[in-house]
Design an enzyme around this catalytic site. Sequence first.
Site, PDB file in Angstrom:
ATOM      1  N   ALA A 108       0.839  -1.203   0.000  1.00 30.03           N
ATOM      2  CA  ALA A 108       0.000   0.000   0.000  1.00 30.03           C
ATOM      3  C   ALA A 108       0.870   1.248   0.000  1.00 30.03           C
ATOM      4  CB  ALA A 108      -0.937  -0.024   1.203  1.00 30.03           C
ATOM      5  N   THR A 142      -3.748  -3.744  -4.911  1.00 24.19           N
ATOM      6  CA  THR A 142      -4.015  -5.041  -5.519  1.00 24.19           C
ATOM      7  C   THR A 142      -4.243  -6.109  -4.453  1.00 24.19           C
ATOM      8  OG1 THR A 142      -2.614  -4.411  -7.377  1.00 24.19           O
ATOM      9  CG2 THR A 142      -3.140  -6.742  -7.153  1.00 24.19           C
ATOM     10  N   ARG A 252      -7.492 -21.727 -39.357  1.00 22.18           N
ATOM     11  CA  ARG A 252      -8.411 -20.853 -40.091  1.00 22.18           C
ATOM     12  C   ARG A 252      -8.054 -20.863 -41.577  1.00 22.18           C
ATOM     13  NH1 ARG A 252     -13.345 -18.510 -40.701  1.00 22.18           N
ATOM     14  NH2 ARG A 252     -13.192 -16.366 -41.477  1.00 22.18           N
ATOM     15  N   GLU A 353       2.868  -0.179 -10.862  1.00 21.87           N
ATOM     16  CA  GLU A 353       4.262  -0.176 -10.407  1.00 21.87           C
ATOM     17  C   GLU A 353       5.113   0.825 -11.178  1.00 21.87           C
ATOM     18  OE1 GLU A 353       6.294  -3.474  -8.890  1.00 21.87           O
ATOM     19  OE2 GLU A 353       4.475  -4.653  -8.590  1.00 21.87           O
TER      20      GLU A 353
END
Length: 360
Positions: A108, A142, A252, A353
């Site tokens: 924190a 977080t 694909r 961060e």
Amino acid sequence: MRELADAKIAPFAAEVDEDARFPQEALEALVANDLHAVHVPEVYGGAGADALATVIVIEEVARACASSSLIPAVNKLGTVPVLLSGSEELKRKYLAPVARGEAMFSYALSEADAGSDAGGMKTRAVRDGDAWVLNGAKMWITNAGVSEYYTVMAVTDPAAGARGISAFVVEKSDPGVSFGPKERKLGIKGSPTRQVILEDVRIPGDRIIGAEGTGFKTALATLDHTRITIAAQALGIAQGALDFALGYVKERRQFGKPISDFQGVQFMLADMAMRLEGARQLTYHAAIKSERAMHGEKIPDLTFVSSACKALASDVAMDVTTDAVQLLGGYGYTREFPVERMMRDAKITQIYEGTNQIQR
């Protein structure tokens, strides 16, 4: 590690994102295999993994689920201040439960008006006899509310600027600790991001991390080590997107053949893989330097390499995931396929961060 992530974490990633719920299955799988906080030294009951091994764990979890990778990443972020500056008593008291998987540890530092300028924080800690009393609110934390322990930076001497900031361990159960509502985020929806609110939180005097006034120095030193874990997370997200896109283009078919046969698609894939591997090598290089620094060696360029790998890997992750969506075309834009989630998850690695602008 990849087998575990593919079997126990990846199957829940879409649901975790869709429901914005904590990835409990991932936590249980990581704890069961002693991978939730591998960096904790063996003397405190941990696995004793070095910084490079920790990076690889975070990378592999992020390849399956970015939200889940914040379990080992944030456990490191929260505990590195204790490892760097904490007393031996503090280390034994708080690192052992983390190592056993009984608690998680968050960090924190940021506040609503003190993000990039973290030194401008307003949270106060005032000495009262043998105790400290904390008041303030921390923002963007977080795993807030899930973690049991928090490294909290607070001002102890307002006249001293950054040298008047100290670090403390706060427990979720301390009277006066509460949490704001979960932020409604673009990505990493399975990892709760909340305010940590401190109202007359009284903690014992021995919960200070290091000497009074050294908290901001500890905070910056911590980030030199943990920016590398964000780079690891970015690498994993990008690798997951590249792997899925590569498999898709081989299956694909358009114009009568797999779209992987078209040179334009091959060039895209080559660029994605090339940039990703470059970012990986810089991140691993930074992790090795981080480990040496944790053992007391002076590494003059640690701040540079940790900032560089975080900025590079996160930019690469954003580019690779965006290209993965492009390679899937309309399908990539839907939630039926994982690459749109990976693109949303990648964005935060350029922000937290320390934004990439701050890194530069």
